[in-house]
Scaffold this motif. Structure first.
Motif, PDB file in Angstrom:
ATOM      1  N   VAL A 158       0.825  -1.214   0.000  1.00  0.00           N
ATOM      2  CA  VAL A 158       0.000   0.000   0.000  1.00  0.00           C
ATOM      3  C   VAL A 158       0.860   1.264   0.000  1.00  0.00           C
ATOM      4  N   GLU A 159       1.908   1.258   0.810  1.00  0.00           N
ATOM      5  CA  GLU A 159       2.738   2.462   0.929  1.00  0.00           C
ATOM      6  C   GLU A 159       3.956   2.446   0.008  1.00  0.00           C
ATOM      7  N   ASN A 160       4.124   1.365  -0.735  1.00  0.00           N
ATOM      8  CA  ASN A 160       5.216   1.231  -1.706  1.00  0.00           C
ATOM      9  C   ASN A 160       6.604   1.420  -1.096  1.00  0.00           C
ATOM     10  N   VAL A 161       6.769   0.927   0.126  1.00  0.00           N
ATOM     11  CA  VAL A 161       8.073   0.940   0.787  1.00  0.00           C
ATOM     12  C   VAL A 161       8.468  -0.521   0.993  1.00  0.00           C
ATOM     13  N   ARG A 162       9.540  -0.910   0.355  1.00  0.00           N
ATOM     14  CA  ARG A 162       9.959  -2.309   0.437  1.00  0.00           C
ATOM     15  C   ARG A 162      10.621  -2.588   1.788  1.00  0.00           C
ATOM     16  N   PRO A 163      10.142  -3.624   2.502  1.00  0.00           N
ATOM     17  CA  PRO A 163      10.779  -3.985   3.770  1.00  0.00           C
ATOM     18  C   PRO A 163      12.236  -4.395   3.542  1.00  0.00           C
ATOM     19  N   ASP A 164      13.102  -4.005   4.466  1.00  0.00           N
ATOM     20  CA  ASP A 164      14.503  -4.398   4.340  1.00  0.00           C
ATOM     21  C   ASP A 164      14.733  -5.726   5.061  1.00  0.00           C
ATOM     22  N   ARG A 165      15.967  -6.181   5.053  1.00  0.00           N
ATOM     23  CA  ARG A 165      16.260  -7.500   5.630  1.00  0.00           C
ATOM     24  C   ARG A 165      15.965  -7.548   7.121  1.00  0.00           C
ATOM     25  N   TRP A 166      16.083  -6.426   7.799  1.00  0.00           N
ATOM     26  CA  TRP A 166      15.798  -6.401   9.235  1.00  0.00           C
ATOM     27  C   TRP A 166      14.304  -6.477   9.490  1.00  0.00           C
ATOM     28  N   ASP A 167      13.524  -5.855   8.626  1.00  0.00           N
ATOM     29  CA  ASP A 167      12.069  -5.984   8.726  1.00  0.00           C
ATOM     30  C   ASP A 167      11.659  -7.450   8.550  1.00  0.00           C
ATOM     31  N   VAL A 168      12.211  -8.078   7.525  1.00  0.00           N
ATOM     32  CA  VAL A 168      11.867  -9.472   7.225  1.00  0.00           C
ATOM     33  C   VAL A 168      12.331 -10.397   8.352  1.00  0.00           C
ATOM     34  N   THR A 169      13.542 -10.183   8.835  1.00  0.00           N
ATOM     35  CA  THR A 169      14.053 -11.007   9.936  1.00  0.00           C
ATOM     36  C   THR A 169      13.183 -10.848  11.181  1.00  0.00           C
ATOM     37  N   GLY A 170      12.864  -9.623  11.520  1.00  0.00           N
ATOM     38  CA  GLY A 170      12.010  -9.374  12.680  1.00  0.00           C
ATOM     39  C   GLY A 170      10.638  -9.996  12.518  1.00  0.00           C
ATOM     40  N   GLY A 171      10.081  -9.909  11.315  1.00  0.00           N
ATOM     41  CA  GLY A 171       8.783 -10.523  11.051  1.00  0.00           C
ATOM     42  C   GLY A 171       8.820 -12.030  11.232  1.00  0.00           C
ATOM     43  N   CYS A 172       9.888 -12.657  10.769  1.00  0.00           N
ATOM     44  CA  CYS A 172      10.026 -14.115  10.931  1.00  0.00           C
ATOM     45  C   CYS A 172      10.124 -14.501  12.403  1.00  0.00           C
ATOM     46  N   VAL A 173      10.902 -13.749  13.155  1.00  0.00           N
ATOM     47  CA  VAL A 173      11.023 -14.013  14.593  1.00  0.00           C
ATOM     48  C   VAL A 173       9.652 -13.891  15.265  1.00  0.00           C
ATOM     49  N   CYS A 174       8.902 -12.884  14.885  1.00  0.00           N
ATOM     50  CA  CYS A 174       7.571 -12.686  15.471  1.00  0.00           C
ATOM     51  C   CYS A 174       6.622 -13.826  15.121  1.00  0.00           C
ATOM     52  N   LEU A 175       6.690 -14.315  13.883  1.00  0.00           N
ATOM     53  CA  LEU A 175       5.838 -15.441  13.495  1.00  0.00           C
ATOM     54  C   LEU A 175       6.187 -16.699  14.282  1.00  0.00           C
ATOM     55  N   ILE A 176       7.458 -16.913  14.510  1.00  0.00           N
ATOM     56  CA  ILE A 176       7.869 -18.068  15.317  1.00  0.00           C
ATOM     57  C   ILE A 176       7.309 -17.934  16.732  1.00  0.00           C
ATOM     58  N   GLY A 177       7.419 -16.748  17.298  1.00  0.00           N
ATOM     59  CA  GLY A 177       6.869 -16.515  18.632  1.00  0.00           C
ATOM     60  C   GLY A 177       5.364 -16.715  18.675  1.00  0.00           C
ATOM     61  N   ALA A 178       4.672 -16.221  17.662  1.00  0.00           N
ATOM     62  CA  ALA A 178       3.215 -16.388  17.608  1.00  0.00           C
ATOM     63  C   ALA A 178       2.839 -17.865  17.526  1.00  0.00           C
ATOM     64  N   ALA A 179       3.577 -18.630  16.735  1.00  0.00           N
ATOM     65  CA  ALA A 179       3.298 -20.064  16.603  1.00  0.00           C
ATOM     66  C   ALA A 179       3.517 -20.792  17.926  1.00  0.00           C
ATOM     67  N   ILE A 180       4.567 -20.429  18.631  1.00  0.00           N
ATOM     68  CA  ILE A 180       4.833 -21.055  19.931  1.00  0.00           C
ATOM     69  C   ILE A 180       3.689 -20.763  20.901  1.00  0.00           C
ATOM     70  N   ILE A 181       3.251 -19.522  20.933  1.00  0.00           N
ATOM     71  CA  ILE A 181       2.159 -19.152  21.841  1.00  0.00           C
ATOM     72  C   ILE A 181       0.865 -19.861  21.454  1.00  0.00           C
ATOM     73  N   LEU A 182       0.564 -19.895  20.164  1.00  0.00           N
ATOM     74  CA  LEU A 182      -0.707 -20.455  19.707  1.00  0.00           C
ATOM     75  C   LEU A 182      -0.749 -21.977  19.812  1.00  0.00           C
ATOM     76  N   TRP A 183       0.329 -22.644  19.416  1.00  0.00           N
ATOM     77  CA  TRP A 183       0.296 -24.101  19.316  1.00  0.00           C
ATOM     78  C   TRP A 183       1.194 -24.831  20.305  1.00  0.00           C
ATOM     79  N   GLY A 184       1.842 -24.102  21.200  1.00  0.00           N
ATOM     80  CA  GLY A 184       2.712 -24.764  22.172  1.00  0.00           C
ATOM     81  C   GLY A 184       1.927 -25.697  23.082  1.00  0.00           C
ATOM     82  N   PRO A 185       2.570 -26.793  23.494  1.00  0.00           N
ATOM     83  CA  PRO A 185       1.869 -27.738  24.378  1.00  0.00           C
ATOM     84  C   PRO A 185       1.565 -27.086  25.729  1.00  0.00           C
ATOM     85  N   ARG A 186       0.398 -27.321  26.201  1.00  0.00           N
ATOM     86  CA  ARG A 186      -0.027 -26.774  27.494  1.00  0.00           C
ATOM     87  C   ARG A 186      -0.032 -27.892  28.519  1.00  0.00           C
ATOM     88  N   GLY A 187       0.520 -27.606  29.672  1.00  0.00           N
ATOM     89  CA  GLY A 187       0.633 -28.632  30.709  1.00  0.00           C
ATOM     90  C   GLY A 187      -0.386 -28.565  31.706  1.00  0.00           C
TER      91      GLY A 187
END
Length: 107
Positions: free
Chosen positions: A78-107
């Motif tokens: 929408v804003e025509n600003v291409r994310p840089d490698r740090w944006d992409v890296t940070g986004g990947c880290v956040c997705l991993i964290g979200a997956a752990i929270i959402l699907w992590g085993p609960r004891g």
């Protein structure tokens, strides 16, 4: 397994709603932009209630990762600003964290 789809829809609704306010306050768009913005934010709140989670806080926390990545997609598409490698890296880290929270085993 419908939660990721709901999260993506919620993220689009939230970002669109917030962008309506941004447009009005920062870009000089007309005040009527607020109406679809508020409707979009209401849709966002409703969508988060549909997530398969026992606790609201956990649903919101795992949503955060999806929101961050969706914001980067918005930045590019929408804003025509291409994310840089740090944006992409940070986004990947956040997705991993979200997956752990959402699907992590609960004891």
């Amino acid at each position: 397994m419908k939660s990721p789809i709901i999260y993506v829809c919620a993220a689009l609704a939230e970002i669109a709603g917030c962008f309506a306010f941004w447009g009005w306050l920062r870009l000089g768009k007309p005040v009527w932009w607020l109406l679809p913005g508020m409707l979009s934010l209401a849709a966002f709140a409703y969508l988060l209630t549909l997530v398969e989670s026992q606790a609201a806080g956990r649903a919101y926390a795992s949503y955060g990762g999806i929101y961050i990545v969706a914001s980067l997609v918005w930045l590019w598409s929408v804003e025509n600003v291409r994310p840089d490698r740090w944006d992409v890296t940070g986004g990947c880290v956040c997705l991993i964290g979200a997956a752990i929270i959402l699907w992590g085993p609960r004891g």
